[in-house]
Design a protein around this motif. Structure first.
Motif, PDB file in Angstrom:
ATOM      1  N   ARG A   2     -78.082  28.920  -3.495  1.00  0.00           N
ATOM      2  CA  ARG A   2     -78.577  29.301  -4.799  1.00  0.00           C
ATOM      3  C   ARG A   2     -77.409  29.717  -5.695  1.00  0.00           C
ATOM      4  O   ARG A   2     -76.571  30.509  -5.312  1.00  0.00           O
ATOM      5  N   THR A   4     -75.378  31.742  -8.334  1.00  0.00           N
ATOM      6  CA  THR A   4     -75.387  33.099  -8.841  1.00  0.00           C
ATOM      7  C   THR A   4     -74.834  33.098 -10.251  1.00  0.00           C
ATOM      8  O   THR A   4     -73.743  32.595 -10.509  1.00  0.00           O
ATOM      9  N   ARG A 154     -78.652  40.379  -1.085  1.00  0.00           N
ATOM     10  CA  ARG A 154     -78.210  39.081  -0.583  1.00  0.00           C
ATOM     11  C   ARG A 154     -78.923  38.800   0.734  1.00  0.00           C
ATOM     12  O   ARG A 154     -78.791  39.546   1.702  1.00  0.00           O
ATOM     13  N   TYR A 180     -81.903  26.883  -0.812  1.00  0.00           N
ATOM     14  CA  TYR A 180     -81.487  28.233  -0.428  1.00  0.00           C
ATOM     15  C   TYR A 180     -80.839  28.219   0.962  1.00  0.00           C
ATOM     16  O   TYR A 180     -79.741  28.716   1.140  1.00  0.00           O
ATOM     17  N   THR A 193     -79.049  33.509  -0.486  1.00  0.00           N
ATOM     18  CA  THR A 193     -79.591  33.631  -1.834  1.00  0.00           C
ATOM     19  C   THR A 193     -79.654  35.101  -2.200  1.00  0.00           C
ATOM     20  O   THR A 193     -79.454  35.976  -1.343  1.00  0.00           O
TER      21      THR A 193
END
Length: 506
Positions: A2, A4, A154, A180, A193
């Protein structure tokens, strides 16, 4: 993995922002996240304020990504208002909290308005799938760990045992997958993720072969520039295409309903937060859980290169569906409080007191404006009640494109009968179309409702409505447009549209 999104900082603005009022003609500069909040502030502040909404007209606060200009506007503001309760995209909240000047009010209206009489309600999601609906969640506040609303948790997949591979991914609104976790090339640092505290997200869970799988998830807290701190770890068992009762050491079988694989910021526990089809979620320790992924969850891999990570086109996989198409991170409380006009009145009182705190010289103006506008809100509330009371009770059923009308339904005696649930990663199945068709037919609804800014989600709804010869009407949820430019107009439109489209006269 994913993506950030970095926090946007208005570098170079902070040093001069203390004199920002001069740039707005002496008026108090205020930033809000949405147009709805901006409209409420303008009605209270009048000529003493200059208000900027970050999310533009027609924008979706659930998905809007902030820009450097947004960060600059926040840094110049003397007051900042958010709705929060995870209404806004997490990157937007991070940008606001990173750039709001120390000592200036930064108010989360939905969370603080309860002290002014606002009522909140759980965000109850009942998709009615015939398999488990599985997501990820962060529960608890984590204050003892130093967590704030801009912290990240996280979540990492660290170990897998089983006969095949596991891919966990989100299907975005236009069909693009965001992976993910994917064990096809082993689990490592990329199988991670992040979620904000108190958040939940919907996901697809795809398994390449039948059998029993054991997946270990670990969680760490990331706050500011501090090093990540471990929270907890747990291992969940999945019975894929096999009888879950054969996993003898697992007392809790989850086969239907809404379940989140959750980490608790307060206790460090990792568990399944599940309703098991009962409608009331409760925690079950990870080691006690077996998630049933039955053979009715069989799907074929789409002939689309974007989904090549699932296997060859046409290959069979077992998949628990995401249920709601697109990115849909939210908390346990429904954030759309303003759909009950009485909650909007509570917002107005909180806005009044916040402006008075920052600009005491304007106190009399803010008091008078708030009284005047609150009287108009009382008239609006009466108008909604009268208009909706004219709809026959057996027709007060809402089928919409977005689960944003729980407060409207509760306050004005309506029922949310459903919202559109296309199947992620593929076109909606014949079964899903059949269920939506039967809901419309069985309830004898004369109309379904689409939000103007979410028209892309409405293709299935409009097609079924056409087939069933029912109207497609418009309800405003999160955003204005050129036809509804303020809160009063938006809610009056909603009242009139409900009355006209569901019956009871024009």
């Amino acid at each position: 993995m994913r993506r950030t999104i970095p926090v946007l900082l208005a570098v170079g603005v902070l040093a001069t922002a203390c004199s920002s009022g001069a740039a707005t003609g002496g008026r108090l500069p205020v930033v809000t996240t949405t147009e709805i909040l901006a409209d409420l502030v303008r009605n209270v502040g009048g000529e003493r304020v200059s208000v900027t909404s970050i999310v533009p007209s027609g924008g979706d606060p659930h998905s809007y990504e902030p820009t450097p200009r947004d960060a600059t506007n926040v840094a110049k503001a003397d007051v900042t208002f958010t709705n929060h309760l995870l209404l806004e995209e997490h990157a937007l909240i991070k940008t606001i909290d990173a750039n709001a000047r120390p000592g200036t009010p930064n108010v989360s209206l939905a969370e603080a308005a309860e002290t002014y009489g606002a009522t909140v309600m759980p965000l109850v999601e009942d998709i009615g799938l015939d398999v488990a609906w599985l997501g990820l969640a962060v529960r608890g506040e984590g204050k003892a760990r130093g967590a704030t609303r801009t912290s990240d948790v996280r979540l990492a997949a660290t170990k897998l045992e089983g006969p095949g591979t596991v891919a966990v991914y989100l299907t975005e609104a236009l069909g693009q997958p965001d992976v993910y976790f994917d064990s096809a090339d082993g689990l490592d640092a990329k199988d991670t993720t992040t979620l904000p505290p108190a958040a939940h997200t919907h996901l697809n869970w795809a398994f390449s072969a039948p059998g029993v799988y054991r997946l270990t998830l670990s969680a760490q807290l990331v706050t500011g520039q501090a090093a990540s701190a471990p929270i907890g770890e747990g291992t969940f068992t999945f019975a894929v295409g096999v009888d879950p009762h054969t996993v003898a050491d697992k007392p809790a079988i989850i086969g239907v309903g809404h379940t989140d694989l959750a980490v608790d910021l307060d206790t460090g526990g990792v568990y399944a937060y599940t309703d098991s089809g009962t409608g009331q979620q409760h925690p079950v320790p990870a080691n006690d859980v077996v998630v049933d992924v039955p053979n009715r969850a069989l799907e074929t891999v789409p002939d689309d290169p974007r989904f090549a990570f699932l296997g060859k086109p046409g290959a069979s996989i077992h998949q628990l569906p995401q249920a709601v198409l697109g990115k849909h991170v939210h908390g346990e409380i429904d954030p759309h409080l303003w759909q009950d006009v009485r909650n909007a009145k509570a917002y107005v009182q909180l806005i009044r007191d916040t402006l008075k705190q920052r600009d005491p010289r304007g106190a009399a103006t803010y008091d008078e404006n708030a009284r005047t506008y609150s009287a108009r809100l009382d008239e609006l509330d009466t108008y909604l009640r009268q208009r909706i009371a004219g709809i026959p009770k057996d027709r007060r059923q809402l089928i919409t494109t977005h689960d944003a009308f729980g407060y409207l339904a509760k306050a004005y005696d309506l029922t949310v009968a459903g919202f559109v649930v296309p199947n992620p990663a593929s076109e909606p199945s014949a079964e899903q179309v059949r269920k939506l068709t039967e809901t419309i037919r069985n309830l004898h609804v004369p109309a379904v409702f689409m939000e103007p800014n979410l028209a892309q989600r409405a293709t299935v709804l409009t097609q079924v409505a056409t087939d069933q010869h029912v109207k497609v009407c418009l309800l405003y949820g999160d955003a204005f447009d050129e036809h509804a430019r303020d809160y009063l107009a938006m809610m009056r439109h909603n009242a009139d549209e409900l009355r006209t489209c569901l019956g009871g006269g024009a």
